[in-house]
Design a protein around this motif. Structure first.
Motif, PDB file in Angstrom:
ATOM      1  N   VAL A 142       0.862  -1.181   0.000  1.00 17.71           N
ATOM      2  CA  VAL A 142       0.000   0.000   0.000  1.00 17.71           C
ATOM      3  C   VAL A 142       0.898   1.230   0.000  1.00 17.71           C
ATOM      4  N   SER A 143       0.309   2.403  -0.122  1.00 19.14           N
ATOM      5  CA  SER A 143       1.109   3.627  -0.109  1.00 19.14           C
ATOM      6  C   SER A 143       1.495   4.008   1.320  1.00 19.14           C
ATOM      7  N   ARG A 144       2.517   4.832   1.423  1.00 21.16           N
ATOM      8  CA  ARG A 144       2.963   5.337   2.723  1.00 21.16           C
ATOM      9  C   ARG A 144       1.831   6.113   3.397  1.00 21.16           C
ATOM     10  N   SER A 145       1.106   6.909   2.617  1.00 18.55           N
ATOM     11  CA  SER A 145       0.008   7.683   3.204  1.00 18.55           C
ATOM     12  C   SER A 145      -1.096   6.757   3.719  1.00 18.55           C
ATOM     13  N   ALA A 146      -1.257   5.587   3.107  1.00 20.87           N
ATOM     14  CA  ALA A 146      -2.256   4.626   3.590  1.00 20.87           C
ATOM     15  C   ALA A 146      -1.878   4.116   4.983  1.00 20.87           C
ATOM     16  N   ILE A 147      -0.582   3.976   5.240  1.00 20.82           N
ATOM     17  CA  ILE A 147      -0.119   3.531   6.563  1.00 20.82           C
ATOM     18  C   ILE A 147      -0.416   4.611   7.596  1.00 20.82           C
ATOM     19  N   TYR A 148      -0.034   5.856   7.280  1.00 22.34           N
ATOM     20  CA  TYR A 148      -0.294   6.947   8.223  1.00 22.34           C
ATOM     21  C   TYR A 148      -1.796   7.110   8.472  1.00 22.34           C
ATOM     22  N   GLN A 149      -2.585   6.939   7.423  1.00 18.85           N
ATOM     23  CA  GLN A 149      -4.038   7.047   7.552  1.00 18.85           C
ATOM     24  C   GLN A 149      -4.578   5.905   8.427  1.00 18.85           C
ATOM     25  N   ALA A 150      -4.087   4.686   8.233  1.00 17.74           N
ATOM     26  CA  ALA A 150      -4.531   3.541   9.041  1.00 17.74           C
ATOM     27  C   ALA A 150      -4.166   3.748  10.508  1.00 17.74           C
ATOM     28  N   GLU A 151      -2.950   4.248  10.761  1.00 19.57           N
ATOM     29  CA  GLU A 151      -2.545   4.492  12.143  1.00 19.57           C
ATOM     30  C   GLU A 151      -3.437   5.554  12.796  1.00 19.57           C
ATOM     31  N   ARG A 152      -3.765   6.589  12.037  1.00 20.67           N
ATOM     32  CA  ARG A 152      -4.654   7.635  12.558  1.00 20.67           C
ATOM     33  C   ARG A 152      -6.059   7.075  12.792  1.00 20.67           C
ATOM     34  N   LYS A 153      -6.554   6.305  11.823  1.00 20.17           N
ATOM     35  CA  LYS A 153      -7.898   5.736  11.953  1.00 20.17           C
ATOM     36  C   LYS A 153      -7.983   4.775  13.144  1.00 20.17           C
ATOM     37  N   GLU A 154      -6.907   4.045  13.417  1.00 19.91           N
ATOM     38  CA  GLU A 154      -6.917   3.159  14.584  1.00 19.91           C
ATOM     39  C   GLU A 154      -7.049   3.980  15.867  1.00 19.91           C
ATOM     40  N   ARG A 155      -6.270   5.049  15.980  1.00 13.37           N
ATOM     41  CA  ARG A 155      -6.345   5.893  17.186  1.00 13.37           C
ATOM     42  C   ARG A 155      -7.740   6.489  17.357  1.00 13.37           C
ATOM     43  N   GLU A 156      -8.401   6.804  16.238  1.00 13.11           N
ATOM     44  CA  GLU A 156      -9.729   7.420  16.281  1.00 13.11           C
ATOM     45  C   GLU A 156     -10.856   6.387  16.387  1.00 13.11           C
ATOM     46  N   GLY A 157     -10.500   5.106  16.266  1.00 10.96           N
ATOM     47  CA  GLY A 157     -11.509   4.054  16.361  1.00 10.96           C
ATOM     48  C   GLY A 157     -12.258   3.799  15.069  1.00 10.96           C
ATOM     49  N   GLY A 158     -11.686   4.197  13.931  1.00 11.91           N
ATOM     50  CA  GLY A 158     -12.390   4.056  12.662  1.00 11.91           C
ATOM     51  C   GLY A 158     -11.785   3.050  11.699  1.00 11.91           C
ATOM     52  N   ILE A 159     -10.848   2.248  12.140  1.00 14.58           N
ATOM     53  CA  ILE A 159     -10.209   1.282  11.252  1.00 14.58           C
ATOM     54  C   ILE A 159     -11.031  -0.008  11.236  1.00 14.58           C
ATOM     55  N   THR A 160     -10.986  -0.710  10.129  1.00 13.97           N
ATOM     56  CA  THR A 160     -11.749  -1.953  10.046  1.00 13.97           C
ATOM     57  C   THR A 160     -10.915  -3.126  10.573  1.00 13.97           C
ATOM     58  N   ILE A 161     -11.604  -4.165  10.922  1.00 17.86           N
ATOM     59  CA  ILE A 161     -10.926  -5.384  11.377  1.00 17.86           C
ATOM     60  C   ILE A 161     -10.077  -5.943  10.243  1.00 17.86           C
ATOM     61  N   ARG A 162     -10.600  -5.913   9.042  1.00 17.09           N
ATOM     62  CA  ARG A 162      -9.850  -6.427   7.890  1.00 17.09           C
ATOM     63  C   ARG A 162      -8.529  -5.667   7.704  1.00 17.09           C
ATOM     64  N   GLN A 163      -8.568  -4.330   7.849  1.00  6.95           N
ATOM     65  CA  GLN A 163      -7.336  -3.538   7.732  1.00  6.95           C
ATOM     66  C   GLN A 163      -6.346  -3.910   8.837  1.00  6.95           C
ATOM     67  N   MET A 164      -6.839  -4.050  10.052  1.00 12.53           N
ATOM     68  CA  MET A 164      -5.963  -4.411  11.173  1.00 12.53           C
ATOM     69  C   MET A 164      -5.323  -5.776  10.936  1.00 12.53           C
ATOM     70  N   GLU A 165      -6.108  -6.726  10.440  1.00  9.57           N
ATOM     71  CA  GLU A 165      -5.566  -8.063  10.162  1.00  9.57           C
ATOM     72  C   GLU A 165      -4.480  -8.011   9.100  1.00  9.57           C
ATOM     73  N   LYS A 166      -4.724  -7.253   8.029  1.00  8.67           N
ATOM     74  CA  LYS A 166      -3.750  -7.154   6.940  1.00  8.67           C
ATOM     75  C   LYS A 166      -2.451  -6.514   7.425  1.00  8.67           C
ATOM     76  N   LEU A 167      -2.567  -5.419   8.161  1.00  5.10           N
ATOM     77  CA  LEU A 167      -1.374  -4.722   8.625  1.00  5.10           C
ATOM     78  C   LEU A 167      -0.646  -5.509   9.711  1.00  5.10           C
ATOM     79  N   ALA A 168      -1.392  -6.191  10.562  1.00  7.04           N
ATOM     80  CA  ALA A 168      -0.754  -7.036  11.576  1.00  7.04           C
ATOM     81  C   ALA A 168       0.056  -8.137  10.891  1.00  7.04           C
ATOM     82  N   ASP A 169      -0.504  -8.731   9.858  1.00 12.74           N
ATOM     83  CA  ASP A 169       0.207  -9.762   9.105  1.00 12.74           C
ATOM     84  C   ASP A 169       1.464  -9.174   8.458  1.00 12.74           C
TER      85      ASP A 169
END
Length: 155
Positions: A53-80
């Motif tokens: 994914v793009s670098r901005s997608a990582i920063y966006q995912a990290e921000r969305k996690e802090r805000e409580g708006g990330i999906t389980i699927r995104q968390m699983e993909k990034l954790a992997d």
């Protein structure tokens, strides 16, 4: 014990085991993605490359996690992509399913007994306080054991 009760207690055992593992566990202030990435000494661009994914997608995912708006699927993909696995659970605040059920049963029993007691008081037939407490305890035990359909309705 019937099949339904056996199944319910098997579910309770699963929840209670998870509760033991996450007792007191809270998400870090920066979120799990950022914390794990930094613990590994991995940059956001490196994680982006690994996750394709793009670098901005990582920063966006990290921000969305802090805000409580990330999906389980995104968390699983990034954790992997971080070489880990995403784990989530819903566990009772009281520590066990049985304790959670008993707390609700006690509240329901108190409501029922106090309502009946107030009606009895109008007819000067109310029970002494110690008997009211015993009746609440007795009814709570019955409700926790039988789990009537209205147990979780507002008292």
């Amino acid at each position: 014990m019937n099949v339904r009760q056996t199944a319910r207690w098997q579910y309770a055992r699963i929840v209670d085991e998870a509760s033991e593992h996450v007792l007191g566990l809270k998400a870090p202030r920066e979120g799990w993605l950022t914390t794990m990435r930094k613990a590994l000494g991995m940059s956001a661009p490196q994680l982006a490359h690994r996750a394709q994914v793009s670098r901005s997608a990582i920063y966006q995912a990290e921000r969305k996690e802090r805000e409580g708006g990330i999906t389980i699927r995104q968390m699983e993909k990034l954790a992997d992509s971080l070489g880990g696995r995403f784990v989530y659970a819903i566990v009772p605040d009281e520590g066990s399913v049985r304790a959670h059920i008993h707390k609700q049963a006690s509240a329901k029993a108190a409501s029922i007994v106090r309502r009946a007691s107030s009606h009895m008081a109008l007819e000067k037939q109310s029970l002494p306080d110690n008997q009211v407490s015993k009746e609440i305890e007795r009814l709570a035990d019955n409700l926790a054991r039988d789990l009537p359909p209205g147990l979780w309705d507002k008292a």
